[in-house]
Design a protein around this motif. Sequence first.
Motif, PDB file in Angstrom:
ATOM      1  N   TYR A 236     -27.137 -32.877  11.972  1.00 60.32           N
ATOM      2  CA  TYR A 236     -27.016 -32.703  10.525  1.00 60.32           C
ATOM      3  C   TYR A 236     -28.268 -33.158   9.772  1.00 60.32           C
ATOM      4  N   THR A 237     -29.253 -33.649  10.476  1.00 62.62           N
ATOM      5  CA  THR A 237     -30.492 -34.116   9.851  1.00 62.62           C
ATOM      6  C   THR A 237     -31.682 -33.526  10.599  1.00 62.62           C
ATOM      7  N   ASP A 238     -32.881 -33.876  10.137  1.00 63.92           N
ATOM      8  CA  ASP A 238     -34.077 -33.490  10.883  1.00 63.92           C
ATOM      9  C   ASP A 238     -35.087 -34.618  10.756  1.00 63.92           C
ATOM     10  N   PRO A 239     -36.105 -34.637  11.598  1.00 65.93           N
ATOM     11  CA  PRO A 239     -37.033 -35.786  11.609  1.00 65.93           C
ATOM     12  C   PRO A 239     -37.710 -36.058  10.274  1.00 65.93           C
ATOM     13  N   MET A 240     -37.852 -35.054   9.399  1.00 65.64           N
ATOM     14  CA  MET A 240     -38.550 -35.242   8.131  1.00 65.64           C
ATOM     15  C   MET A 240     -37.595 -35.431   6.945  1.00 65.64           C
ATOM     16  N   HIS A 241     -36.313 -35.207   7.163  1.00 68.32           N
ATOM     17  CA  HIS A 241     -35.288 -35.440   6.132  1.00 68.32           C
ATOM     18  C   HIS A 241     -34.075 -36.055   6.812  1.00 68.32           C
ATOM     19  N   SER A 242     -34.253 -37.287   7.277  1.00 66.39           N
ATOM     20  CA  SER A 242     -33.216 -37.899   8.116  1.00 66.39           C
ATOM     21  C   SER A 242     -32.156 -38.643   7.313  1.00 66.39           C
ATOM     22  N   HIS A 243     -32.323 -38.730   5.993  1.00 66.62           N
ATOM     23  CA  HIS A 243     -31.377 -39.500   5.185  1.00 66.62           C
ATOM     24  C   HIS A 243     -30.161 -38.658   4.799  1.00 66.62           C
ATOM     25  N   ILE A 244     -29.075 -39.373   4.459  1.00 67.03           N
ATOM     26  CA  ILE A 244     -27.825 -38.711   4.076  1.00 67.03           C
ATOM     27  C   ILE A 244     -27.342 -39.272   2.740  1.00 67.03           C
ATOM     28  N   ASN A 245     -27.004 -38.391   1.812  1.00 72.55           N
ATOM     29  CA  ASN A 245     -26.468 -38.807   0.517  1.00 72.55           C
ATOM     30  C   ASN A 245     -25.058 -39.367   0.657  1.00 72.55           C
ATOM     31  N   VAL A 246     -24.762 -40.391  -0.141  1.00 72.37           N
ATOM     32  CA  VAL A 246     -23.416 -40.959  -0.173  1.00 72.37           C
ATOM     33  C   VAL A 246     -22.982 -41.060  -1.632  1.00 72.37           C
ATOM     34  N   GLY A 247     -21.912 -40.372  -1.985  1.00 75.63           N
ATOM     35  CA  GLY A 247     -21.403 -40.409  -3.348  1.00 75.63           C
ATOM     36  C   GLY A 247     -20.015 -39.810  -3.416  1.00 75.63           C
ATOM     37  N   THR A 248     -19.586 -39.517  -4.640  1.00 79.96           N
ATOM     38  CA  THR A 248     -18.258 -38.924  -4.838  1.00 79.96           C
ATOM     39  C   THR A 248     -18.332 -37.428  -5.062  1.00 79.96           C
ATOM     40  N   GLY A 249     -19.512 -36.935  -5.480  1.00 81.66           N
ATOM     41  CA  GLY A 249     -19.643 -35.533  -5.823  1.00 81.66           C
ATOM     42  C   GLY A 249     -19.158 -35.216  -7.227  1.00 81.66           C
ATOM     43  N   GLU A 250     -18.847 -36.256  -8.025  1.00 80.54           N
ATOM     44  CA  GLU A 250     -18.379 -36.078  -9.402  1.00 80.54           C
ATOM     45  C   GLU A 250     -19.156 -37.020 -10.310  1.00 80.54           C
ATOM     46  N   ASP A 251     -19.422 -36.577 -11.567  1.00 76.21           N
ATOM     47  CA  ASP A 251     -20.137 -37.451 -12.495  1.00 76.21           C
ATOM     48  C   ASP A 251     -19.452 -37.483 -13.855  1.00 76.21           C
ATOM     49  N   VAL A 252     -19.968 -38.359 -14.725  1.00 77.11           N
ATOM     50  CA  VAL A 252     -19.366 -38.608 -16.027  1.00 77.11           C
ATOM     51  C   VAL A 252     -20.482 -38.952 -17.008  1.00 77.11           C
ATOM     52  N   THR A 253     -20.319 -38.625 -18.290  1.00 78.27           N
ATOM     53  CA  THR A 253     -21.334 -39.015 -19.268  1.00 78.27           C
ATOM     54  C   THR A 253     -21.270 -40.526 -19.489  1.00 78.27           C
ATOM     55  N   ILE A 254     -22.381 -41.098 -19.898  1.00 77.97           N
ATOM     56  CA  ILE A 254     -22.409 -42.530 -20.209  1.00 77.97           C
ATOM     57  C   ILE A 254     -21.445 -42.840 -21.348  1.00 77.97           C
ATOM     58  N   ALA A 255     -21.316 -41.915 -22.306  1.00 76.83           N
ATOM     59  CA  ALA A 255     -20.377 -42.122 -23.413  1.00 76.83           C
ATOM     60  C   ALA A 255     -18.938 -42.225 -22.904  1.00 76.83           C
ATOM     61  N   ASP A 256     -18.556 -41.307 -22.018  1.00 77.99           N
ATOM     62  CA  ASP A 256     -17.200 -41.354 -21.464  1.00 77.99           C
ATOM     63  C   ASP A 256     -17.009 -42.588 -20.585  1.00 77.99           C
ATOM     64  N   LEU A 257     -18.057 -42.957 -19.846  1.00 87.95           N
ATOM     65  CA  LEU A 257     -17.986 -44.164 -19.027  1.00 87.95           C
ATOM     66  C   LEU A 257     -17.761 -45.389 -19.907  1.00 87.95           C
ATOM     67  N   ALA A 258     -18.500 -45.494 -21.010  1.00 93.53           N
ATOM     68  CA  ALA A 258     -18.356 -46.632 -21.918  1.00 93.53           C
ATOM     69  C   ALA A 258     -16.931 -46.726 -22.445  1.00 93.53           C
ATOM     70  N   ARG A 259     -16.372 -45.588 -22.821  1.00 93.02           N
ATOM     71  CA  ARG A 259     -14.994 -45.601 -23.316  1.00 93.02           C
ATOM     72  C   ARG A 259     -14.021 -46.034 -22.226  1.00 93.02           C
ATOM     73  N   LEU A 260     -14.255 -45.582 -20.987  1.00 94.38           N
ATOM     74  CA  LEU A 260     -13.380 -45.935 -19.881  1.00 94.38           C
ATOM     75  C   LEU A 260     -13.478 -47.424 -19.553  1.00 94.38           C
ATOM     76  N   VAL A 261     -14.695 -47.973 -19.568  1.00 91.71           N
ATOM     77  CA  VAL A 261     -14.868 -49.406 -19.319  1.00 91.71           C
ATOM     78  C   VAL A 261     -14.225 -50.207 -20.447  1.00 91.71           C
ATOM     79  N   GLY A 262     -14.409 -49.763 -21.687  1.00 93.21           N
ATOM     80  CA  GLY A 262     -13.790 -50.441 -22.824  1.00 93.21           C
ATOM     81  C   GLY A 262     -12.275 -50.488 -22.688  1.00 93.21           C
ATOM     82  N   GLU A 263     -11.679 -49.385 -22.273  1.00 94.23           N
ATOM     83  CA  GLU A 263     -10.226 -49.342 -22.069  1.00 94.23           C
ATOM     84  C   GLU A 263      -9.805 -50.267 -20.935  1.00 94.23           C
TER      85      GLU A 263
END
Length: 326
Positions: A236-263
């Motif tokens: 799944y990799t190659d010698p010149m791009h051996s790294h793998i991304n790790v995340g959720t595949g979903e994002d949120v605006t900072i504004a929505d994040l702020a409201r969610l943290v506030g709640e």
Amino acid sequence: MNTQPRIYVAGHNGLVGSAIVRVLRAQGHTNIVTRSHAELELTDQAQVRAFFRNERIDQVYLAAAKVGGIHANNTYPADFIYDNMMVQANVVHEAWRNGVNKLLFLGSSCIYPRLARQPIKEEYLMSGMLEPTNEPYAMAKIAGIKLCESYNRQYGTDYRSVMPTNLYGPGDNYHPENSHVIPALMRRFHEAKLAGAPEVVIWGSGKPMREFLYVDDMAEASVYVMNLDHATYASYTDPMHSHINVGTGEDVTIADLARLVGETVGYRGRIAFDPTKPDGTPRKLLDVSKLKSLGWQARTPLPEGLRRAYAAFVDLVADQEKRAAA
């Protein structure tokens, strides 16, 4: 005799390192080696060389790093590039010198170009200009990936790299100026709630979009990638791009994040934004299809992760207050 691999977790007191230790212990590993910053200065080659010579390590999780948000990166650029490059060079080189064949390097999604196509694939690395506010840190992390790839190519080691999106959770840094966005917001809303402040002002326009991953999910992914057999990882990799991304595949605006943290915190006042302050990269969403194809995906939704993170923060504050009163 303990037949388990002898595993060194560099940076075990940090956000990611402490989570990796939790996951390893939950999986039954007992032969885990750790050193605090006071016990082992990883920027000092002589100390790192002596450590690896004496400890007979089998595997390394390289989670030690100098990290921070926009303000910290802007204020201490020399510290961010020097400290991180020295830690990486010393640990990787001395691991190789002492026969450590398996190492996992933890990078950051800020390695990718500021205006990279979204979602960001692993092969977009070094295809454009970096975000200026954290370029020194990003350059150090890119050097870490290339360090691992170079030792693999020249010496046949099995040094792997994972690139997490923005992380949060227990063990985070809640410094009012040098922390990342979620812990910074959590602290500000918590203090505003206690003070009865009518308004909290957030840096930037609130429009940038960010992806967030609960740190224990990141730790599970790290152990999962480390334990993949070599043939599967290599396919799944190659010698010149051996790294793998790790995340959720979903994002949120900072504004929505702020409201969610506030709640989550229970703050009832107004939330305002200061567009005169820098936004940073407009969007950073990782393409995590490679990791999903390898059989792993995140499982902690953002609201649940924030609840756990805030509970850990409240416990931390209570403990600090208890110690101060003692």
